[in-house]
Design an enzyme around this catalytic site. Structure first.
Site, mmCIF file in Angstrom:
data_model
loop_
_atom_site.group_PDB
_atom_site.id
_atom_site.type_symbol
_atom_site.label_atom_id
_atom_site.label_comp_id
_atom_site.label_asym_id
_atom_site.label_seq_id
_atom_site.Cartn_x
_atom_site.Cartn_y
_atom_site.Cartn_z
ATOM 1 N N ALA A 1 0.803 -1.223 0.000
ATOM 2 C CA ALA A 1 0.000 0.000 0.000
ATOM 3 C C ALA A 1 0.843 1.284 0.000
ATOM 4 C CB ALA A 1 -0.927 -0.010 1.213
ATOM 5 N N GLN B 1 0.659 -6.217 -3.539
ATOM 6 C CA GLN B 1 -0.468 -6.513 -2.646
ATOM 7 C C GLN B 1 -1.590 -5.507 -2.906
ATOM 8 O OE1 GLN B 1 1.246 -7.351 1.554
ATOM 9 N NE2 GLN B 1 2.883 -6.382 0.437
ATOM 10 N N ILE C 1 -4.533 -3.250 -4.822
ATOM 11 C CA ILE C 1 -5.704 -3.631 -5.612
ATOM 12 C C ILE C 1 -6.158 -2.472 -6.494
ATOM 13 C CG2 ILE C 1 -6.501 -5.355 -3.933
ATOM 14 C CD1 ILE C 1 -8.393 -3.267 -2.756
ATOM 15 N N HIS D 1 -3.631 -9.731 -4.243
ATOM 16 C CA HIS D 1 -4.916 -9.522 -3.556
ATOM 17 C C HIS D 1 -6.023 -9.073 -4.502
ATOM 18 C CE1 HIS D 1 -2.451 -8.954 0.402
ATOM 19 N NE2 HIS D 1 -2.593 -10.212 0.064
ATOM 20 N N CYS E 1 -23.409 -16.577 -11.906
ATOM 21 C CA CYS E 1 -23.066 -17.041 -13.266
ATOM 22 C C CYS E 1 -21.620 -16.742 -13.659
ATOM 23 C CB CYS E 1 -24.027 -16.426 -14.288
ATOM 24 S SG CYS E 1 -23.796 -14.654 -14.498
ATOM 25 N N CYS F 1 -26.306 -8.883 -10.466
ATOM 26 C CA CYS F 1 -26.147 -9.309 -11.862
ATOM 27 C C CYS F 1 -27.517 -9.454 -12.531
ATOM 28 C CB CYS F 1 -25.436 -10.657 -11.862
ATOM 29 S SG CYS F 1 -25.130 -11.358 -13.490
ATOM 30 N N THR G 1 5.678 -1.574 2.050
ATOM 31 C CA THR G 1 4.885 -2.619 2.705
ATOM 32 C C THR G 1 5.396 -2.862 4.116
ATOM 33 O OG1 THR G 1 4.254 -4.953 2.693
ATOM 34 C CG2 THR G 1 6.238 -4.383 1.450
ATOM 35 N N ASN H 1 11.334 1.749 2.537
ATOM 36 C CA ASN H 1 10.102 1.926 3.309
ATOM 37 C C ASN H 1 10.209 3.149 4.217
ATOM 38 O OD1 ASN H 1 7.685 0.239 3.300
ATOM 39 N ND2 ASN H 1 7.860 0.353 5.514
ATOM 40 N N ILE I 1 9.089 6.006 -1.339
ATOM 41 C CA ILE I 1 9.503 5.125 -2.439
ATOM 42 C C ILE I 1 9.530 5.818 -3.801
ATOM 43 C CG2 ILE I 1 7.189 4.104 -2.719
ATOM 44 C CD1 ILE I 1 9.012 1.460 -3.194
HETATM 45 P P1 NAD Z 1 0.454 -1.410 5.204
HETATM 46 O O1 NAD Z 1 -0.511 -0.284 5.314
HETATM 47 O O2 NAD Z 1 0.438 -2.470 6.228
HETATM 48 O O3 NAD Z 1 1.932 -0.821 5.205
HETATM 49 C C1 NAD Z 1 2.320 0.217 4.381
HETATM 50 C C2 NAD Z 1 3.815 0.465 4.611
HETATM 51 O O4 NAD Z 1 4.234 1.388 3.634
HETATM 52 C C3 NAD Z 1 4.145 1.044 5.978
HETATM 53 O O5 NAD Z 1 5.236 0.320 6.515
HETATM 54 C C4 NAD Z 1 4.533 2.500 5.681
HETATM 55 O O6 NAD Z 1 5.575 2.945 6.518
HETATM 56 C C5 NAD Z 1 5.021 2.394 4.263
HETATM 57 N N1 NAD Z 1 4.804 3.603 3.450
HETATM 58 C C6 NAD Z 1 3.727 4.422 3.404
HETATM 59 N N2 NAD Z 1 3.906 5.376 2.468
HETATM 60 C C7 NAD Z 1 5.141 5.154 1.938
HETATM 61 C C8 NAD Z 1 5.909 5.807 0.936
HETATM 62 N N3 NAD Z 1 5.460 6.890 0.277
HETATM 63 N N4 NAD Z 1 7.138 5.294 0.640
HETATM 64 C C9 NAD Z 1 7.624 4.211 1.300
HETATM 65 N N5 NAD Z 1 6.938 3.569 2.248
HETATM 66 C C10 NAD Z 1 5.711 4.027 2.558
HETATM 67 O O7 NAD Z 1 0.315 -1.985 3.737
HETATM 68 P P2 NAD Z 1 0.645 -3.446 3.175
HETATM 69 O O8 NAD Z 1 1.886 -3.974 3.763
HETATM 70 O O9 NAD Z 1 0.541 -3.342 1.698
HETATM 71 O O10 NAD Z 1 -0.550 -4.377 3.702
HETATM 72 C C11 NAD Z 1 -1.866 -3.927 3.768
HETATM 73 C C12 NAD Z 1 -2.880 -4.588 2.860
HETATM 74 O O11 NAD Z 1 -3.756 -3.542 2.476
HETATM 75 C C13 NAD Z 1 -2.399 -5.163 1.592
HETATM 76 O O12 NAD Z 1 -2.963 -6.408 1.515
HETATM 77 C C14 NAD Z 1 -3.015 -4.304 0.468
HETATM 78 O O13 NAD Z 1 -3.681 -5.152 -0.436
HETATM 79 C C15 NAD Z 1 -4.092 -3.520 1.121
HETATM 80 N N6 NAD Z 1 -4.198 -2.100 0.705
HETATM 81 C C16 NAD Z 1 -4.099 -1.762 -0.602
HETATM 82 C C17 NAD Z 1 -4.169 -0.430 -0.985
HETATM 83 C C18 NAD Z 1 -4.036 -0.089 -2.447
HETATM 84 O O14 NAD Z 1 -4.398 -0.886 -3.296
HETATM 85 N N7 NAD Z 1 -3.485 1.071 -2.769
HETATM 86 C C19 NAD Z 1 -4.356 0.559 -0.026
HETATM 87 C C20 NAD Z 1 -4.487 0.180 1.318
HETATM 88 C C21 NAD Z 1 -4.390 -1.166 1.664
#
Ligand code: NAD
Length: 257
Positions: A39, A118, A120, A136, A147, A165, A205, A228, A246
């Site tokens: 995320a 991870q 979506i 995910h 269906c 649907c 992540t 991170n 990032i």
């Molecule tokens: P998480 O929220 O647990 O962790 C996010 C990590 O990213 C944290 O450690 C944070 O310090 C770091 N972070 C935040 N902004 C950052 C940046 N700009 N640069 C570097 N690091 C940064 O997220 P996760 O580990 O992906 O797990 C959460 C679950 O939530 C996943 O399964 C994901 O599918 C889902 N999710 C997805 C979205 C999306 O699709 N954008 C958004 C929220 C949650």
């Protein structure tokens, strides 16, 4: 030749600028890079993550977010699930940021072989990445639980209440809810790409959501880079750990042109 152990020890004492320069050099010498992210990759696009201080988990809802994104909640409170999902999980205005763009450029240059995500939100594809393994699922795919007919995101948005649907059954997002299993083939493919990679970049992540986070253990090489904002349990295992944003980090390491 300088040993990897020495380089790792040296990396721990580097300032951020020097670490970014090391990242650049590692990318330069690699030709089978895999990126594994979460995320945090999309926060610079305006999509909140879950576990940062301003993430979804620190906001207050009637139920904990994990429960509202669980299969049980979807099955028993479907209308409320869609209310939460439409309001908190869909970010239609979000555009790819520098992280997505640099990764797409690295793939185009033949250096990066896969993005394992991870997320979506579909932003890697929007940036031009071709080989994206969505562990995910994706908000852009939705299917009828009766269906099997597929529907675009607009169908979920435009439906009144629970999307239904034409066959009469409910339409649900092709995303993995808590309590649900991950797609077996996607996991296998992700593990294979990571196993065969000469460089693994992990970023944005918290590495606490399993089984996805366990994929990092499949990497066998000596170029594990972690980017991170916050600390993770894998920082000590990384050959290079960069604490920072990032998008900014990747753009500084691999500027355009
Ligand atoms: P998480 O929220 O647990 O962790 C996010 C990590 O990213 C944290 O450690 C944070 O310090 C770091 N972070 C935040 N902004 C950052 C940046 N700009 N640069 C570097 N690091 C940064 O997220 P996760 O580990 O992906 O797990 C959460 C679950 O939530 C996943 O399964 C994901 O599918 C889902 N999710 C997805 C979205 C999306 O699709 N954008 C958004 C929220 C949650």
């Amino acid at each position: 030749m300088v040993s990897r152990d020495y380089l790792e020890q040296e990396a721990k004492n580097m300032n951020n600028e020097e670490k970014v320069e090391r990242l650049r050099a590692l990318i330069e010498e690699s030709e089978n890079i895999v990126f594994f992210g979460g995320a945090g990759v999309s926060t610079e696009s305006g999509i909140p993550d879950f576990r940062s201080p301003n993430g979804l988990y620190s906001q207050h809802y009637k139920y904990p977010p994990e429960y509202m994104l669980s299969h049980t909640f979807y099955a028993n409170h479907t209308a409320e699930f869609y209310d939460f999902y439409r309001n908190k999980m869909l970010f239609l205005e979000a555009k790819p940021n520098d992280a997505h763009k640099v990764l797409a450029r690295l793939e185009e240059a033949g250096k990066l072989k896969a993005v394992v995500t991870q997320n979506i939100d579909g932003l890697h594809q929007a940036a031009g990445s071709q080989n994206v393994l969505e562990l995910h699922g994706s908000v852009h795919r939705n299917y009828c639980t009766g269906c099997g007919k597929f529907y675009p995101l607009s169908f979920i948005l435009e439906a009144d209440g629970i999307p239904t649907c034409e066959c009469g059954e409910g339409v649900r997002p092709d995303v993995v809810l808590y309590e649900e299993g991950l797609d077996y083939k996607t996991m296998q493919d992700a593990a294979r790409f990571i196993r065969e990679a000469d460089m693994l970049i992990v970023g944005g992540t918290s590495l606490v959501v399993y089984p996805a986070a366990g994929l990092i253990r499949d990497y066998r090489g000596s170029k594990l880079v972690l980017i991170n904002k916050g600390a993770t349990a894998y920082d000590e295992k990384a050959n290079l750990a960069i604490r920072g944003k990032i998008g900014e980090t990747l753009k500084n390491a691999w500027p355009e042109g």
